[in-house]
Design an enzyme around this catalytic site. Structure first.
Site, PDB file in Angstrom:
ATOM      1  N   GLU A  77      43.888   3.314  60.012  1.00  0.00           N
ATOM      2  CA  GLU A  77      43.818   3.194  61.450  1.00  0.00           C
ATOM      3  C   GLU A  77      44.674   1.932  61.762  1.00  0.00           C
ATOM      4  O   GLU A  77      45.349   2.190  62.983  1.00  0.00           O
ATOM      5  CB  GLU A  77      42.450   2.946  61.830  1.00  0.00           C
ATOM      6  CG  GLU A  77      41.555   4.031  62.244  1.00  0.00           C
ATOM      7  CD  GLU A  77      41.075   5.110  60.883  1.00  0.00           C
ATOM      8  OE1 GLU A  77      41.236   4.458  59.707  1.00  0.00           O
ATOM      9  OE2 GLU A  77      40.676   6.155  60.925  1.00  0.00           O
ATOM     10  N   HIS A 146      28.328   5.197  61.743  1.00  0.00           N
ATOM     11  CA  HIS A 146      28.942   6.334  62.244  1.00  0.00           C
ATOM     12  C   HIS A 146      28.112   6.791  63.681  1.00  0.00           C
ATOM     13  O   HIS A 146      28.485   7.633  64.101  1.00  0.00           O
ATOM     14  CB  HIS A 146      29.188   7.488  61.675  1.00  0.00           C
ATOM     15  CG  HIS A 146      29.962   7.326  60.319  1.00  0.00           C
ATOM     16  ND1 HIS A 146      29.489   6.779  59.037  1.00  0.00           N
ATOM     17  CD2 HIS A 146      31.424   6.809  60.175  1.00  0.00           C
ATOM     18  CE1 HIS A 146      30.311   6.681  58.024  1.00  0.00           C
ATOM     19  NE2 HIS A 146      31.584   6.665  58.818  1.00  0.00           N
TER      20      HIS A 146
END
Lengths: 344, 438
Positions: A77, A146
């Site tokens: 990322e 998450h």
């Protein structure tokens, strides 16, 4: 949208002017149109190409636009977000798909220190026309790491635009505007909304960033909700209407800049306000909205603004506990009755 | 004992004042009557005099702040006296024993305007309502605003919200109950020296046994009339009576008088109308009255207010005791007060306590108009220009001079016939003005 297309669509006999699209299809169409319109636009992220997106939002795009425009990245990322920002600095218009916003935290420095500030720090010489998009919030048992919402986190930073659409139509119109915006846009989707269907006009249109919408008119209380929580608010409003309570549901759609006046005007009319959001309560976007309402509508408030949030705990994995943590329709109804001084 | 100096009521309609300028510094010695500050009221800039001697220890508000009447503005104490507790009590902590030698300030709900405009410094904040502690009223901001707009007293309302919070529907319930509720008062209540009245006194409306100087308790019929008239028109229920006065005699009368007077003492037509009105008021005492909560006050003297237009508003200086003053005396007083009004130098007693008002727009060529009653007065006379018109006299059309005068009447007090009788009398006096010299 013309009135008869709406009517036809409701009757299930729509011809050409209005299609029922899923939220996923609306995003896909917005990206496809922008990729076709502007050769500077490209999509980059994990599994956006061959696999056609972890949630299939980029379905068919690789086939149509090729590897030069639809770029698969490794699990890096900080790397591909940084590459995207560099490309934007050089005049391209990247769309960066984050598989979920939870993963953006490893690219946090790139987003808040580079994307958000370079336009300012270069005295306006650099523009950062980039869109970061992906799902946020709890889905189905994805557990504590998450299931987070990042509304407050990113709307805290000046330089970032934060959009959080709830309907396929809004997702389509706002993503197109986000891609054409010269500022970095945080585009918050929701996994559980990807299958949500709704009418989207067949002809191309854009929705302005920074403008909310009244999703349901009402007179007794203003309920502000966005993203996934809009549906919780609308369900609550429907049940309240059966009890004779008229709730006006406002979807700001954009969290930064926020459409204050739309909310204020509604609160000045109803004198009561409830804010529903998936985030934790402390320092949330709802806390900001509540503060603004208290300051700007003080003389119009008949009760303190009420807020409905997720429980202030990391999201449990267990299904029933997950449900217990998330805001529910019944909590919204209770909050409305609290601000209306209605006791059961 | 530390003394908390509060914003004083410097005019009868004043509800708040702007502290324009401190005239004493913190630490200055003040004597009773010393001017401590300049305060802008709704009417004028006034001196605020200290009712207490001591050392001005601490300002509670800053220059430029607007504070309601009764809100604390400064602390006066001995030079070495500890005032921490008093300061703390001003913040509304509700100490049981306040070391303050003044009565507690009245309840104030409009807190925001009481805030000092500048921040910083050690000046205590007035963000809490001036009266807290036991007497604090819990009220939603919306309900507070509605109550203020409609003149509803919050302390008479039972709040239905949590902890007794007064909310919108509670105020609306009071408003729906109408003016009959004692929680509702006119928006700008004014204080008048009203003698306490006895319920055992004579029955109202039973005749003319009431004399000027007495108060007439409201009968049930009178209360009903008051409520219904008020419902029909918010505030004071006005109605209007117009009469045309033949002014030829008055014009002659005035010019006769002025021939005998020096230039500086010329009598104006307004003076004649003032004097004539005073005479008519003594003949019709119910017109010279005030409506108050419990009774109608019949004033023993005719204090006549004269509307004076200023660039930024209207002042109504009051000529006192017109019923027993001569025309020349009234004229001189009128000239003096008008001048002072234009200079905005009227003392409070020079623009308060009127019992009847006159507004003359004749000099603007206005033939006819209606004026709005200044509460708690119950009538006002609107005077138009004197015009030449064709009149029929003995079957012949001849030139005549006529002046339309219109009285606005408060129907809670003055019924149609009562007002009409006054107008008839006033017309009679103006048409035979020589009687004014009697």
């Amino acid at each position: 949208m013309c009135w008869w297309s709406q009517k036809n669509s409701r009757n299930g006999k729509e011809r050409s002017l209005m299609a029922e699209l899923s939220y996923r299809e609306a995003l896909n169409r917005a990206m496809a149109e922008e990729l076709a319109r502007d050769p500077d636009v490209f999509l980059m992220g994990e599994e956006v190409g061959l696999y056609q997106g972890a949630y299939k939002v980029s379905k068919g795009l690789l086939e149509k636009f090729g590897e030069g425009r639809i770029i698969d990245t490794p699990i890096t990322e900080a790397g591909f977000v940084g590459v995207g920002i560099g490309a934007a600095m050089c005049g391209l218009r990247p769309i960066i798909e984050l598989m979920t916003w939870n993963f953006s935290f490893v690219a946090f420095d790139q987003i808040v220190n580079n994307a958000a500030k370079l336009r300012y720090m270069s005295g306006g010489k650099l523009k950062i026309p980039i869109v970061f998009r992906g799902p946020q919030g709890a889905a189905h048992q994805l557990a504590a790491q998450h299931s987070q919402t990042v509304d407050a986190l990113y709307s805290h930073f000046p330089g970032l635009v934060v959009v959080a659409p709830a309907t396929p139509r809004d997702a389509y119109g706002l993503l197109k505007s986000a891609i054409r915006d010269d500022n970095p846009v945080i585009f918050l989707e929701s996994e559980v909304l990807y299958n949500a269907k709704g009418p989207v006009e067949d002809n191309e249109f854009l929705l302005p960033i920074g403008k909310g919408e009244i999703k349901r008119e009402g007179t007794d209380v203003t309920v502000v909700a966005w993203n996934k929580m809009l549906y919780v608010a609308l369900t609550a409003a429907e049940r309240l209407s059966q009890q004779g309570i008229s709730a006006e549901v406002i979807d700001p759609r954009t969290l930064r800049p926020l459409d204050d006046e739309l909310i204020f005007n509604s609160v000045r009319k109803t004198n009561h306000c409830v804010i529903v959001e998936e985030s934790w309560p402390q320092n949330s976007a709802g806390a900001e909205i509540s503060d603004r309402v208290h300051r700007q509508c003080f003389d119009y408030l008949d009760a303190p603004v009420a807020r409905v949030n997720s429980q202030d705990v990391p999201m449990p994995y267990a299904k029933y506990l997950e449900h217990a943590v998330m805001p529910e329709v019944s909590q919204v109804i209770d909050a409305v009755k609290l601000v209306l001084y209605i006791e059961d | 004992m530390a003394y908390v100096l509060t914003m004083l009521r410097l005019s009868d309609t004043m509800t708040e004042g702007v502290l324009l300028k401190w005239k004493k510094k913190e630490g200055d010695r003040v004597e009773v009557g010393d001017v401590i500050a300049e305060v802008e009221t709704d009417k004028a800039v006034m001196d605020l005099e200290s009712p207490e001697a001591g050392v001005l220890r601490r300002y509670v508000i800053l220059e430029g702040a607007t504070v309601p009447v009764g809100a604390p503005i400064a602390i006066i104490a001995e030079a070495d006296e500890k005032i921490d507790e008093v300061l703390a009590s001003l913040k509304g902590s509700g100490d049981a024993a306040r070391p303050v030698s003044t009565k507690p300030p009245p309840k104030v709900v409009k807190a925001p305007e009481a805030l000092p405009k500048a921040g910083g410094t050690a000046i205590p904040s007035l963000s809490e309502p001036a009266e807290t502690g036991d007497g604090r009223i819990k009220v939603s901001p919306l309900a507070a605003r509605l109550a203020a707009e409609h003149g509803v007293k919050l302390d008479r309302i039972k709040g239905s919200g949590p902890g007794g919070r007064v909310v919108k529907k509670d105020v609306e319930a009071v408003l729906a109950a109408g003016a009959s509720s004692d929680a509702v008062t006119p928006p700008a209540p004014a204080e008048l020296p009203v003698a306490p009245y006895s319920q055992k006194s004579k029955l109202l409306d039973s005749g003319d046994e009431f004399l000027p100087g007495e108060t007439m308790p409201h009968s049930q019929m009178r209360k009903t009339i008051a409520r219904r008239m008020t419902q029909s028109k918010p505030g004071v229920p006005h109605y209007y009576l117009t009469i045309a006065v033949d002014m030829e005699n008055a014009i002659d009368f005035r010019s006769q008088l002025n021939k005998a007077l020096p230039e500086s003492d010329r009598i104006s037509m307004t003076d004649v109308i003032v004097k004539a009105s005073a005479r008519a008021l003594t003949q019709n005492p119910r017109v010279n009255s005030s409506w108050t909560d419990g009774a109608t006050v019949l004033h023993p003297a005719a204090h006549i207010g004269l509307a004076v237009a200023l660039p930024d508003g209207i002042l109504t200086p009051v000529i006192r005791d017109c019923e027993r003053r001569g025309l020349l005396d009234i004229s001189r007083e009128r000239r003096l007060l008008t001048q002072r009004a234009r200079e905005r130098k009227l003392a409070p007693e020079q623009f308060t306590g009127g019992t009847f008002s006159i507004s003359n727009l004749g000099m603007y060529d206005i033939a006819h108009f209606t004026a709005i009653i200044a509460e708690p007065e119950t009538a006002i006379l609107a005077v138009g220009m004197i015009r030449d018109i064709a009149v029929v006299r003995n079957g012949q059309v001849v030139p005549g001079k006529r002046m339309d005068i219109t009285m606005s009447c408060d129907h809670r007090v003055i019924d149609g016939a009562v007002g009409a009788a006054f107008m008839r009398d006033l017309k009679g006096i103006l048409e035979n003005p020589a009687t004014l010299t009697l």
